[in-house]
Design a protein around this motif. Structure first.
Motif, PDB file in Angstrom:
ATOM      1  N   LEU A   1      27.335  18.645  29.177  1.00 39.32           N
ATOM      2  CA  LEU A   1      26.440  18.790  28.126  1.00 39.32           C
ATOM      3  C   LEU A   1      26.696  18.357  26.954  1.00 39.32           C
ATOM      4  O   LEU A   1      26.110  17.554  26.078  1.00 39.32           O
ATOM      5  CB  LEU A   1      25.934  20.258  27.885  1.00 39.32           C
ATOM      6  CG  LEU A   1      25.036  21.012  28.826  1.00 39.32           C
ATOM      7  CD1 LEU A   1      24.757  22.406  28.661  1.00 39.32           C
ATOM      8  CD2 LEU A   1      23.539  20.176  29.081  1.00 39.32           C
ATOM      9  N   SER A   2      28.128  18.516  26.522  1.00 42.02           N
ATOM     10  CA  SER A   2      28.450  18.005  25.244  1.00 42.02           C
ATOM     11  C   SER A   2      28.462  16.110  25.171  1.00 42.02           C
ATOM     12  O   SER A   2      28.762  15.714  24.327  1.00 42.02           O
ATOM     13  CB  SER A   2      30.005  18.485  24.772  1.00 42.02           C
ATOM     14  OG  SER A   2      30.870  17.857  25.852  1.00 42.02           O
TER      15      SER A   2
ATOM     16  N   VAL B   1      27.444  22.212  20.711  1.00 41.51           N
ATOM     17  CA  VAL B   1      28.084  22.805  21.715  1.00 41.51           C
ATOM     18  C   VAL B   1      29.159  23.814  21.046  1.00 41.51           C
ATOM     19  O   VAL B   1      29.364  25.044  21.392  1.00 41.51           O
ATOM     20  CB  VAL B   1      28.842  21.876  22.677  1.00 41.51           C
ATOM     21  CG1 VAL B   1      29.985  22.858  23.533  1.00 41.51           C
ATOM     22  CG2 VAL B   1      27.616  21.161  23.478  1.00 41.51           C
TER      23      VAL B   1
ATOM     24  N   ALA C   1      20.998  19.912  18.045  1.00 42.49           N
ATOM     25  CA  ALA C   1      20.614  19.387  19.474  1.00 42.49           C
ATOM     26  C   ALA C   1      19.459  20.032  19.944  1.00 42.49           C
ATOM     27  O   ALA C   1      19.057  21.323  19.578  1.00 42.49           O
ATOM     28  CB  ALA C   1      21.985  19.584  20.294  1.00 42.49           C
TER      29      ALA C   1
ATOM     30  N   HIS D   1      20.963  16.677  32.415  1.00 40.48           N
ATOM     31  CA  HIS D   1      20.746  17.753  31.786  1.00 40.48           C
ATOM     32  C   HIS D   1      20.576  19.145  32.709  1.00 40.48           C
ATOM     33  O   HIS D   1      21.183  20.366  32.588  1.00 40.48           O
ATOM     34  CB  HIS D   1      19.521  18.103  30.598  1.00 40.48           C
ATOM     35  CG  HIS D   1      19.935  17.267  29.536  1.00 40.48           C
ATOM     36  ND1 HIS D   1      19.508  15.718  29.325  1.00 40.48           N
ATOM     37  CD2 HIS D   1      20.335  17.512  28.288  1.00 40.48           C
ATOM     38  CE1 HIS D   1      19.922  15.000  28.292  1.00 40.48           C
ATOM     39  NE2 HIS D   1      20.250  16.076  27.817  1.00 40.48           N
TER      40      HIS D   1
ATOM     41  N   LEU E   1      26.214  14.489  26.810  1.00 43.56           N
ATOM     42  CA  LEU E   1      24.928  14.033  27.057  1.00 43.56           C
ATOM     43  C   LEU E   1      24.172  13.622  25.384  1.00 43.56           C
ATOM     44  O   LEU E   1      24.801  14.418  24.389  1.00 43.56           O
ATOM     45  CB  LEU E   1      24.021  14.944  27.727  1.00 43.56           C
ATOM     46  CG  LEU E   1      24.293  14.876  29.145  1.00 43.56           C
ATOM     47  CD1 LEU E   1      23.613  16.161  29.756  1.00 43.56           C
ATOM     48  CD2 LEU E   1      24.341  13.644  29.922  1.00 43.56           C
TER      49      LEU E   1
ATOM     50  N   THR F   1      25.990  16.456  19.617  1.00 41.60           N
ATOM     51  CA  THR F   1      26.019  17.182  20.545  1.00 41.60           C
ATOM     52  C   THR F   1      27.296  18.043  20.730  1.00 41.60           C
ATOM     53  O   THR F   1      27.322  19.202  20.903  1.00 41.60           O
ATOM     54  CB  THR F   1      25.788  16.722  21.998  1.00 41.60           C
ATOM     55  OG1 THR F   1      24.566  15.643  21.849  1.00 41.60           O
ATOM     56  CG2 THR F   1      25.585  17.360  23.071  1.00 41.60           C
TER      57      THR F   1
ATOM     58  N   ALA G   1      21.986  14.435  22.137  1.00 40.53           N
ATOM     59  CA  ALA G   1      21.552  15.571  21.554  1.00 40.53           C
ATOM     60  C   ALA G   1      19.867  15.901  21.721  1.00 40.53           C
ATOM     61  O   ALA G   1      19.580  16.836  21.759  1.00 40.53           O
ATOM     62  CB  ALA G   1      21.789  15.506  20.113  1.00 40.53           C
ATOM     63  N   SER G   2      19.492  14.935  22.114  1.00 38.16           N
ATOM     64  CA  SER G   2      17.905  14.738  22.455  1.00 38.16           C
ATOM     65  C   SER G   2      17.538  13.471  23.271  1.00 38.16           C
ATOM     66  O   SER G   2      18.200  12.738  23.237  1.00 38.16           O
ATOM     67  CB  SER G   2      17.079  14.844  21.169  1.00 38.16           C
ATOM     68  OG  SER G   2      17.340  13.612  20.556  1.00 38.16           O
TER      69      SER G   2
ATOM     70  N   VAL H   1      20.188  21.155  25.701  1.00 39.04           N
ATOM     71  CA  VAL H   1      21.582  21.031  25.716  1.00 39.04           C
ATOM     72  C   VAL H   1      22.172  22.184  25.231  1.00 39.04           C
ATOM     73  O   VAL H   1      23.009  22.734  25.844  1.00 39.04           O
ATOM     74  CB  VAL H   1      21.865  19.910  24.582  1.00 39.04           C
ATOM     75  CG1 VAL H   1      23.420  19.884  24.217  1.00 39.04           C
ATOM     76  CG2 VAL H   1      21.299  18.535  24.782  1.00 39.04           C
TER      77      VAL H   1
END
Length: 300
Positions: free
Chosen positions: A285-286, A11, A239, A127, A288, A7, A290-291, A243
């Motif tokens: 977000l970074s 980003v 990601a 997210h 969390l 992730t 990646a999926s 994301v």
């Protein structure tokens, strides 16, 4: 909650894309009245098409080696991207610039919704929370901008801005769809070639003579935009769209800083607060996944 390496990479690529396309979309400001929006967009895609074609010929064994297995998707991506970009550039001719910007910022949310419902990506509460933080910060900056970019029919301007937002959101969705199915070189080649054919005739019809620094800048934005396209593709490879897409809102504080440094525009506390919100959403977000993992009953 530890950072997810994949992730973080996504980003970083998305931030690179945001920086590059901020410069590309500022082209109209750089060239002033010497070029119309159609020329700017055409030069962007034409320059990129030349560079990527040379890369294909020199390093990939010719065009026969980079044929696409799904040309319809490439056409859909090119049509949505080119038309959306023209709408985003044209909207401020009818409504205030800050209003047009605030409306077009919804493209990221549109792309996320398409990814969730059509690609079945899993967007959890964190997210959506991070995305809304990014969107709030970007809109705060946009709404704080003063002045008007033109006059005319407000209803028409709002309609153009909304249409542009929907199309650019759809383009992000198509990029994500293509990154799972095609090589980056194939994706970049097709969109730029198709865009050149789309824009050639109207650009010739509306062409205005260029020279000096303006011509040099328009020649450079093609390769620059090509690098930005690669950044988006790499981001989506690392990601999910839920994301990557909100990180694109970083272009708004980047644009605010660019306006302050290059064009002498004001940069006040409201813009600073908006920038901090965008950064905060991006940091969240970074950190969390990646999926999102599939639900237990779907994984069986």
């Amino acid at each position: 909650m530890k950072s997810n390496p994949s992730t973080v990479v996504a980003v970083c690529w998305a931030l690179g894309a945001a920086l590059i396309f901020t410069l590309v979309f500022a082209s109209g400001k750089f060239v002033s009245a010497q070029a119309n929006p159609m020329q700017v967009v055409f030069m962007r895609y034409a320059g990129a098409a030349v560079v990527i074609s040379l890369v294909v010929l020199m390093f990939h064994g010719g065009f026969s080696k980079v044929r696409s297995t799904m040309p319809v998707l490439h056409v859909a991506r090119a049509v949505s991207g080119v038309t959306g970009e023209l709408c985003i550039i044209a909207a401020p001719l009818f409504i205030d610039y800050e209003d047009a910007t605030a409306i077009t910022l919804t493209n990221g949310v549109i792309a996320m919704i398409l990814a969730v419902f059509l690609l079945k990506e899993r967007a959890g509460p964190k997210h959506w929370c991070a995305a809304m933080i990014c969107l709030a910060g970007a809109m705060l900056i946009a709404r704080s901008e003063a002045g008007s970019a033109g006059d005319g029919s407000a209803t028409l301007g709002v309609g153009i801005a909304l249409f542009g937002a929907m199309l650019s959101g759809a383009e992000l969705f198509f990029i994500k769809l293509l990154t799972d199915r095609e090589r980056p070189i194939v994706i970049m080649l097709h969109v730029n070639i198709i865009a050149v054919f789309m824009l050639a005739a109207p650009t010739i019809w509306l062409w205005q003579p260029l020279g000096g620094a303006s011509l040099l800048w328009l020649i450079c934005i093609g390769p620059l935009a090509l690098l930005g396209q690669l950044c988006w593709i790499r981001a989506f490879q690392n990601a999910d769209a839920v994301v990557v897409v909100p990180v694109g809102y970083a272009s708004v504080p980047i644009a605010a800083v660019l306006g302050f440094l290059a064009f002498g525009q004001s940069l006040g506390p409201v813009q600073a607060l908006g920038g901090l919100l965008v950064v905060a959403g991006g940091v969240l977000l970074s950190r969390l996944p990646a999926s999102q993992p599939a639900r237990p009953q779907e994984a069986q």
